[in-house]
Design an enzyme around this catalytic site. Structure first.
Site, PDB file in Angstrom:
ATOM      1  N   SER A  11     -18.693  21.595  58.101  1.00 19.65           N
ATOM      2  CA  SER A  11     -19.724  20.962  57.288  1.00 19.65           C
ATOM      3  C   SER A  11     -20.447  21.979  56.433  1.00 19.65           C
ATOM      4  O   SER A  11     -20.520  23.160  56.772  1.00 19.65           O
ATOM      5  CB  SER A  11     -20.737  20.263  58.205  1.00 19.65           C
ATOM      6  OG  SER A  11     -21.794  19.722  57.450  1.00 19.65           O
ATOM      7  N   HIS A  12     -21.022  21.497  55.355  1.00 21.93           N
ATOM      8  CA  HIS A  12     -21.869  22.334  54.509  1.00 21.93           C
ATOM      9  C   HIS A  12     -23.209  22.646  55.181  1.00 21.93           C
ATOM     10  O   HIS A  12     -23.858  23.619  54.838  1.00 21.93           O
ATOM     11  CB  HIS A  12     -22.157  21.615  53.190  1.00 21.93           C
ATOM     12  CG  HIS A  12     -20.974  21.547  52.295  1.00 21.93           C
ATOM     13  ND1 HIS A  12     -19.963  20.633  52.471  1.00 21.93           N
ATOM     14  CD2 HIS A  12     -20.633  22.299  51.228  1.00 21.93           C
ATOM     15  CE1 HIS A  12     -19.054  20.820  51.534  1.00 21.93           C
ATOM     16  NE2 HIS A  12     -19.431  21.825  50.770  1.00 21.93           N
ATOM     17  N   SER A  13     -23.608  21.817  56.113  1.00 21.98           N
ATOM     18  CA  SER A  13     -24.930  21.926  56.719  1.00 21.98           C
ATOM     19  C   SER A  13     -24.844  22.132  58.225  1.00 21.98           C
ATOM     20  O   SER A  13     -24.350  21.259  58.954  1.00 21.98           O
ATOM     21  CB  SER A  13     -25.730  20.647  56.434  1.00 21.98           C
ATOM     22  OG  SER A  13     -26.899  20.605  57.209  1.00 21.98           O
ATOM     23  N   SER A  73     -15.892  21.199  49.150  1.00 21.26           N
ATOM     24  CA  SER A  73     -15.418  22.553  49.446  1.00 21.26           C
ATOM     25  C   SER A  73     -15.170  22.772  50.936  1.00 21.26           C
ATOM     26  O   SER A  73     -14.417  23.678  51.302  1.00 21.26           O
ATOM     27  CB  SER A  73     -16.391  23.604  48.912  1.00 21.26           C
ATOM     28  OG  SER A  73     -17.636  23.518  49.559  1.00 21.26           O
TER      29      SER A  73
END
Length: 130
Positions: A11-13, A73
């Site tokens: 995950s991005h977060s 991404s």
């Protein structure tokens, strides 16, 4: 029972992934390894090739690993990392992040094999909420 399939959340977060892991821990009774590759190595938003490789190694308890990316991404970074380090027992799954992870953990906690866990995650795309 043998060790269950491991799950990697890409995950991005880190905060978002940690919240999902908390839910998954309860649903899987803590028996399924759920490892995060979330955010950057310095704690920012983004994805990290190295964190993905480390998470796969940590989640692998012998039954294989399902890798679930959130979007954009995270998908591209996971694809690159797994293509650079191919393993038949590590599957990148195109599934909704939350619903796919829930289905994967519940299925893995029942002792299902890698292919079944991956299919459960993918099939979550069709779950209707109402």
């Amino acid at each position: 029972m043998t060790d269950p399939v491991g799950i990697v959340l890409v995950s991005h977060s880190a905060a978002m992934a940690a919240g999902l892991r908390e839910l998954l821990h309860e649903l899987g009774s803590g028996a399924v390894p759920v490892v995060l590759a979330a955010g950057t190595e310095d704690g920012g938003l983004g994805t990290s090739y190295e964190l993905i490789l480390r998470a796969v190694a940590e989640a692998d308890h012998g039954a294989g690993v399902v890798v679930l990316p959130d979007l954009g991404s995270a998908v591209l970074t996971a694809v690159t990392a797994l293509e650079d380090h191919p393993r038949a027992d590590v599957l990148l799954v195109d599934a909704p992040f939350v619903e796919g992870a829930v289905a994967a953990v519940v299925t893995a906690s029942a002792g299902a094999a890698l292919a079944e866990v991956a299919t459960a995650a993918q099939d979550a795309r069709g779950f209707r909420k109402f």
